[in-house]
Design an enzyme around this catalytic site. Sequence first.
Site, PDB file in Angstrom:
ATOM      1  N   LYS A 152       1.786   1.739  -4.811  1.00  0.00           N
ATOM      2  CA  LYS A 152       2.741   1.126  -5.828  1.00  0.00           C
ATOM      3  C   LYS A 152       1.470   1.536  -7.841  1.00  0.00           C
ATOM      4  O   LYS A 152       2.362   2.008  -8.751  1.00  0.00           O
ATOM      5  CB  LYS A 152       3.051  -0.383  -6.792  1.00  0.00           C
ATOM      6  CG  LYS A 152       3.724  -0.991  -5.069  1.00  0.00           C
ATOM      7  CD  LYS A 152       3.461  -1.930  -4.849  1.00  0.00           C
ATOM      8  CE  LYS A 152       2.203  -2.622  -4.388  1.00  0.00           C
ATOM      9  NZ  LYS A 152       1.723  -2.482  -2.968  1.00  0.00           N
ATOM     10  N   GLN A 179       1.917  -6.339  -3.268  1.00  0.00           N
ATOM     11  CA  GLN A 179       2.988  -6.478  -2.056  1.00  0.00           C
ATOM     12  C   GLN A 179       3.483  -5.475  -2.067  1.00  0.00           C
ATOM     13  O   GLN A 179       3.993  -4.714  -2.495  1.00  0.00           O
ATOM     14  CB  GLN A 179       2.897  -8.120  -1.285  1.00  0.00           C
ATOM     15  CG  GLN A 179       1.378  -8.670  -1.058  1.00  0.00           C
ATOM     16  CD  GLN A 179       1.111  -9.410  -2.325  1.00  0.00           C
ATOM     17  OE1 GLN A 179       1.586  -9.859  -3.794  1.00  0.00           O
ATOM     18  NE2 GLN A 179      -1.149  -8.602  -3.216  1.00  0.00           N
ATOM     19  N   ASP A 213       0.828  -1.034  -0.014  1.00  0.00           N
ATOM     20  CA  ASP A 213      -0.162  -0.101   0.186  1.00  0.00           C
ATOM     21  C   ASP A 213       0.973   1.309  -0.286  1.00  0.00           C
ATOM     22  O   ASP A 213       0.676   2.356   0.794  1.00  0.00           O
ATOM     23  CB  ASP A 213      -1.064  -0.301   0.970  1.00  0.00           C
ATOM     24  CG  ASP A 213      -1.724  -1.454   1.062  1.00  0.00           C
ATOM     25  OD1 ASP A 213      -2.597  -1.615  -0.022  1.00  0.00           O
ATOM     26  OD2 ASP A 213      -1.664  -1.546   2.481  1.00  0.00           O
ATOM     27  N   GLY A 266      -4.967  -4.279  -3.642  1.00  0.00           N
ATOM     28  CA  GLY A 266      -5.358  -3.037  -4.282  1.00  0.00           C
ATOM     29  C   GLY A 266      -4.299  -2.741  -4.398  1.00  0.00           C
ATOM     30  O   GLY A 266      -4.037  -1.861  -3.585  1.00  0.00           O
ATOM     31  N   HIS A 267      -4.297  -1.768  -5.882  1.00  0.00           N
ATOM     32  CA  HIS A 267      -3.764  -0.493  -6.065  1.00  0.00           C
ATOM     33  C   HIS A 267      -5.124   0.390  -7.074  1.00  0.00           C
ATOM     34  O   HIS A 267      -5.811   0.198  -7.565  1.00  0.00           O
ATOM     35  CB  HIS A 267      -2.898  -1.119  -7.352  1.00  0.00           C
ATOM     36  CG  HIS A 267      -1.837  -2.309  -6.837  1.00  0.00           C
ATOM     37  ND1 HIS A 267      -0.664  -2.639  -7.667  1.00  0.00           N
ATOM     38  CD2 HIS A 267      -1.574  -3.342  -5.668  1.00  0.00           C
ATOM     39  CE1 HIS A 267       0.166  -3.410  -7.171  1.00  0.00           C
ATOM     40  NE2 HIS A 267      -1.102  -3.731  -5.535  1.00  0.00           N
TER      41      HIS A 267
END
Length: 427
Positions: free
Chosen positions: A16, A223, A13, A40-41
């Site tokens: 990225k 990650q 988080d 979750g990007h």
Amino acid sequence: MAGYVVVGSQWGDEGKGKVVDLLGSKVNLVVRFQGGNNAGHTVVVNGKKTILHLLPSGILNQDALCIIGPGVVINPFVLLKEMETLESEGCTCNHVRISDRAHLLMPYHVYLDELQEQRAGSKKIGTTKNGIGPCYADKYTRIGIRVCDLRDWDVFCEKLQTVLDIKNEEIVKIYNGKPFDYEEMVESFKAIREKLVPMIIDATDKVDQALEEDKVVLFEGAQANMLDINYGTYPYVTSSSPTTAGVLEGVGVSFRHLKRIIGVVKAYSTRVGEGPFVTEQLNEFGESLRETGGEYGATTGRPRRCGWLDLPVVKQACKINGLTDIALTKIDILTGYEKLPVCVGYDINGKYYETVPASLKDYAAAKPVYKEFDGWTEDITNITEFDKLPVNCQKYIRFIEDYCKTDIALVSTGPERNANIILKDLI
Ligand code: GDP
Ligand code: IMO
Ligand code: MG
């Protein structure tokens, strides 16, 4: 021949998605190399927020081919839903391809993840419950089902029957859960197979060809280093290698092709799920970082644990990934603090370390050694030149660069695509 890598340098988080999207207009291919829909990007363009889980964050750029690589575990139902949602918002997904070698993340993986976490009770990992661990476990036990198996229906059905027998036994006998019905599962895959098959490619060959043709390929990590299966705070990690090494094995590309390796570093620290976190602030500082930074999981919505910047963690990411550059994000969130402590080392049972210990017991005993910086109060969100930043902010940033011995190429000052100070062109 130019491959560029974007990886997380803390606990995920870091932003990225934003960095990959920003570089998206300059690349021909964006490739995810590990993880799954635990990611979750977030990408924000003109105020519109898009959260990507399986699709590469280059997706909003219609010119770049988006590849989900061999090292990723793909939940096909989640993938199609994600594509459907994007398409309903006017973003076409014709440029998405999936690797024939990637493993399918099956419904029983998701269920087993939940059952395992439940059974672990207070010792749970705090996973995203998306089946990531169970799917990678099957891959390495060699009972996984791969994307290429979808092409050959008989092979798929035969494999599913064999593995479902094992999984159902595990679900019922160990966890007292409800078994899956083979016929029902076959039908559900039959219903989506036609949509998936045309997207399947030999991704390794595609990437190789692109690099041979001098195209620009961006490898997008999910990650981060501290969640790495080998170098993270095991067992409080994910089940893949979110590092540069993960690119090589997760795509089948040679290190010779990698030109720049960009580590995304958040100006403070956050972590979701259980596990050690030396600089965590279980107080008003942690709460204010969470609120100002909007630190709630992009995948699970869980409040993220927040704390001060931990530089031994970032330095470890520099070394393990061979970072050539840092993209520093969320510096704007630090505006308004009188003092900004930065962890430069750990005191573990009276000894000083600047490295992360393997033993969780040692890490739990680690006390942060802080260097304290003076804060700033000016709003920095619209600043695009480094010299215009408040001097104390410049000092904070330069210290990170010096400590890590890695250039900071980009300072992100807000979630929007163009809220950046570019110190060095990345591509
Ligand atoms: P990822 O998983 O590494 O892609 O990061 P996430 O998307 O899960 O979390 C990063 C969050 O910070 C998202 O909500 C981004 O929109 C936001 N973000 C990224 N860069 C910045 C920044 O420089 N400033 C602020 N305020 N928000 C940012
Ligand atoms: P992005 O790509 C932050 C964490 C989970 C849990 C551990 C294992 O958005 O940075 P898993 O579901 O992978 O088995 O969970 O890893 N985790 C993440 N934390 N960002 C992520 O992804 C994460 N993906 C997994 O919270 O602690
Ligand atoms: Mg995220």
